[in-house]
Design an enzyme around this catalytic site. Structure first.
Site, PDB file in Angstrom:
ATOM      1  N   ARG A 151       0.926  -1.207  -0.125  1.00 19.86           N
ATOM      2  CA  ARG A 151      -0.010   0.058  -0.038  1.00 19.86           C
ATOM      3  C   ARG A 151       0.816   1.286  -0.027  1.00 19.86           C
ATOM      4  NH1 ARG A 151      -2.206  -3.120   3.917  1.00 19.86           N
ATOM      5  NH2 ARG A 151      -1.163  -1.834   5.522  1.00 19.86           N
ATOM      6  N   ILE A 152       1.820   1.411   0.740  1.00 23.03           N
ATOM      7  CA  ILE A 152       2.656   2.458   0.950  1.00 23.03           C
ATOM      8  C   ILE A 152       3.590   2.597  -0.277  1.00 23.03           C
ATOM      9  CG2 ILE A 152       4.214   3.863   2.526  1.00 23.03           C
ATOM     10  CD1 ILE A 152       3.176   2.312   4.926  1.00 23.03           C
ATOM     11  N   ASP A 171       9.271  -6.245  -5.694  1.00 16.53           N
ATOM     12  CA  ASP A 171       8.189  -6.843  -4.507  1.00 16.53           C
ATOM     13  C   ASP A 171       8.087  -8.377  -5.007  1.00 16.53           C
ATOM     14  OD1 ASP A 171       5.756  -5.748  -2.455  1.00 16.53           O
ATOM     15  OD2 ASP A 171       5.378  -7.582  -3.721  1.00 16.53           O
ATOM     16  N   THR A 203       9.315  -2.546   2.973  1.00 15.08           N
ATOM     17  CA  THR A 203       8.958  -4.084   3.179  1.00 15.08           C
ATOM     18  C   THR A 203       8.570  -4.125   4.918  1.00 15.08           C
ATOM     19  OG1 THR A 203      11.301  -4.542   3.694  1.00 15.08           O
ATOM     20  CG2 THR A 203      10.539  -4.529   1.143  1.00 15.08           C
ATOM     21  N   ALA A 231      10.344   2.634   7.041  1.00 15.56           N
ATOM     22  CA  ALA A 231       9.370   1.436   7.207  1.00 15.56           C
ATOM     23  C   ALA A 231       9.385   0.562   8.665  1.00 15.56           C
ATOM     24  CB  ALA A 231       9.630   0.427   5.955  1.00 15.56           C
ATOM     25  N   ARG A 232      10.728  -0.209   8.562  1.00 15.37           N
ATOM     26  CA  ARG A 232      11.312  -0.910   9.913  1.00 15.37           C
ATOM     27  C   ARG A 232      12.578  -0.661  10.244  1.00 15.37           C
ATOM     28  NH1 ARG A 232       6.673  -0.348  10.976  1.00 15.37           N
ATOM     29  NH2 ARG A 232       4.966  -2.059  11.586  1.00 15.37           N
ATOM     30  N   ASP A 256      13.524   7.260   9.610  1.00 18.17           N
ATOM     31  CA  ASP A 256      12.141   7.688  10.761  1.00 18.17           C
ATOM     32  C   ASP A 256      12.454   6.439  11.754  1.00 18.17           C
ATOM     33  OD1 ASP A 256      10.154   9.130  11.733  1.00 18.17           O
ATOM     34  OD2 ASP A 256       8.721   7.424  10.893  1.00 18.17           O
ATOM     35  N   GLU A 261      14.602   1.230  19.316  1.00 18.49           N
ATOM     36  CA  GLU A 261      13.933   2.519  19.693  1.00 18.49           C
ATOM     37  C   GLU A 261      13.608   2.692  21.007  1.00 18.49           C
ATOM     38  OE1 GLU A 261      10.494   2.908  16.838  1.00 18.49           O
ATOM     39  OE2 GLU A 261      11.981   3.050  15.186  1.00 18.49           O
ATOM     40  N   HIS A 280      10.175   8.303  14.556  1.00 19.75           N
ATOM     41  CA  HIS A 280       9.145   7.337  14.190  1.00 19.75           C
ATOM     42  C   HIS A 280       7.824   8.049  13.966  1.00 19.75           C
ATOM     43  CE1 HIS A 280       8.092   2.757  14.143  1.00 19.75           C
ATOM     44  NE2 HIS A 280       7.344   3.131  13.294  1.00 19.75           N
ATOM     45  N   LEU A 281       7.837   8.994  13.040  1.00 14.69           N
ATOM     46  CA  LEU A 281       6.525   9.788  12.877  1.00 14.69           C
ATOM     47  C   LEU A 281       5.866   9.719  11.922  1.00 14.69           C
ATOM     48  CD1 LEU A 281       8.432  13.437  13.598  1.00 14.69           C
ATOM     49  CD2 LEU A 281       7.215  12.023  15.036  1.00 14.69           C
TER      50      LEU A 281
END
Length: 529
Positions: A151-152, A171, A203, A231-232, A256, A261, A280-281
């Protein structure tokens, strides 16, 4: 009247559909303890939470009238999903609510990185008028590599095209036709790192994607690459990235998210002049916070009124007599799907599932969901895939799902066979439950085997020649990898064969690479279950 309890702070706008409904009474009580919730939950038909309330088995067992639990957000780790399924309570979330806000934050980070905005702002407010140090680059006519076209990722690609960028996308589930329609050229990870000017990752964090961009990738990367990660943390090796920036390979990065964290005070990102960071915004906008509440409120209302709903994250009700027969196969089906996904190369185009024996007489839809969950979670991450949304996710990615049934199962009472077809290959395996032994994989392709689908498994495809087992065992032993069990399957003497080894720990990457170099071996794959 339906009674809805809201136990975490949720915006009034997000709850407006519920509060405006003539047949719903909304009660807000935040900060309740588990005991307090247990004492009152029987009065409610629905419970709405964010991340603060821990919805335990005790609470759900006390909620004798509870039909649905809504999580105004994506994660549901604060809700006991197994207990909810057992109690017949539907759990829903709002996976789409933060798509646009995360996409826009990605673009904000890309622009900040291209034009040195944070660094220029800091120097300007400190009193230095310095234009020469902050010459940036345009996005127009640049190539953007997008790792992950969910989606993103697809929303980012759409906006990048509007900026005049060329898009290379990776992907494992994106079809060529769908990518072409969106103006994206499908590429491998290696093609992206060799050719892109900017790269953004979208991902999930899985064993396969952890450090998918690390030292080896930076060594062949196009010089001057700029990297964005909203993402992560952990998808990109942070220490290797700092080295690549300092060596001039990477021009800069914008993150981000972090592997840990909040990051340590001495984290090298925090004071590096070429790295932009935010805490992480990605989902932190007024609209996103309201949207997730609006989405979940709408679905709660649909469930209470017995209307069609979406975004359920636990198993739908199954008749007790059917559940008793098929439930023992849930775990097996998920493991078979996950194991096959780990050894099959290329984007999945078709998943064929064959049910043989007594299973063919039952509704196998729940088993299919577990197979799809196993296959898709390998690529999309366990947090993103569940037994309710797996079918939708497969359809969304143009994966054809074929179901076959036969009352004949050869020598087994029941047999589940899964075939994955990709652009590159077609692979299949079969599994069953054996009395006294439990879950077993009994075929890898044409090769008969007998192995439990659990732990760390090495799948070695090789030529059936003397001495190969000894070479593999010696190499593993020399690298302190202990073999627990071994299975060898073959169809013809001296032909192709497979070796299945269960080992006591995950095999180091360099050991797998050494095994791959043995001339008698065709392919080595590690399966983690």
């Amino acid at each position: 009247m339906y009674k809805v309890l809201v136990s975490d702070p949720i915006s009034d706008l997000g709850l407006q559909q519920l509060t405006d409904a003539a047949d719903v009474l909304v009660d807000k009580q935040t900060g309740l303890t588990e005991d307090e919730l247990v004492a009152i939950i029987a009065n409610y038909d629905a419970l709405l939470v964010r991340s603060q309330t821990k919805v335990t088995k005790r609470i759900m067992e006390a909620g004798t009238n509870l039909k649905v639990i809504g999580r105004a957000g994506v994660g549901v780790d604060n809700i006991d999903l197994e207990a909810a399924t057992t109690c017949g309570i539907v759990v829903i979330n709002a996976p789409d609510g933060n798509t646009i806000t995360t996409c826009e934050h990605t673009f904000a980070m890309m622009m900040a990185l291209a034009r040195h905005i944070p660094q220029a702002y800091r120097k300007t407010v400190e009193g230095t008028w310095d234009r020469k140090s902050f010459v940036g680059v345009e996005l127009r006519n640049k190539t953007l590599g997008v790792l992950g076209l969910g989606r993103i990722g697809t929303e980012v690609a759409k906006r990048a095209i509007a900026f005049g960028m060329t898009i290379l996308g990776y992907d494992p589930f994106m079809s060529e036709d769908r990518a072409t329609k969106m103006g994206i050229k499908l590429a491998t990870v290696e093609e992206i790192i060799r050719n892109a000017d900017f790269m953004t990752v979208h991902t999930p964090l899985t064993p396969e994607t952890r450090h998918m961009i690390s030292k080896a990738q930076f060594e062949v990367m196009k010089r001057g690459m700029r990297i964005v990660n909203c993402a992560r943390g952990g998808i990109i090796d942070e220490l290797a990235l700092v080295e690549a920036i300092d060596e001039g390979i990477v021009a800069g990065a914008a993150f981000d998210v972090f592997e840990e964290e909040p990051p340590r005070a001495d984290h090298p990102f925090l004071k590096h002049p070429k790295i932009v960071v935010t805490p992480h915004l990605g989902a932190s906008t007024i609209e996103a916070q309201e949207n997730v509440a609006i989405d979940v409120s709408e679905q709660v209302l649909n469930i209470l009124r017995d209307n069609p709903f979406k975004n359920a994250v636990n198993m739908p009700p199954v008749p007790a007599e059917v559940l008793n027969k098929i439930q023992p196969y849930f775990s097996l089906c998920e493991k078979l799907g996950n194991a096959l996904a780990q050894i099959t190369e290329g984007a999945v185009q078709e998943i064929k599932i064959s049910y043989s024996g007594d299973l063919a007489e039952f509704d196998t839809n729940p088993l299919t969901r577990y197979v799809l969950k196993g296959v898709l979670s390998h690529h999309l991450g366990k947090e993103q895939v569940n037994i309710v949304n797996a079918t939708h996710l497969a359809k969304q990615r143009d994966v054809n799902v074929v179901i076959e049934k036969s009352t004949s199962s050869q020598t087994f009472t029941n047999l589940v066979t899964i075939t994955l077809k990709t652009k590159q290959e077609e692979r299949w395996l079969s599994g069953t439950l054996l009395t006294g032994f439990g879950e077993r994989i009994v075929r890898f392709g044409p090769y008969p085997v007998d192995i439990a689908p659990t732990g760390n498994i090495l799948l070695v495809s090789h030529h059936d020649k003397p001495g190969i087992i000894g070479k593999v065992g010696t190499l593993l032993g020399n690298n302190d990898v202990n073999i627990a069990t071994m299975q060898v399957g073959r169809t013809d003497v001296g032909g192709s064969a497979v070796m299945l080894l269960t080992v006591d720990k995950q095999t180091p990457k360099h050991v797998l690479e050494e095994l791959d170099k043995l001339p008698e071996l065709k392919r080595v794959r590690e399966i983690l279950l």
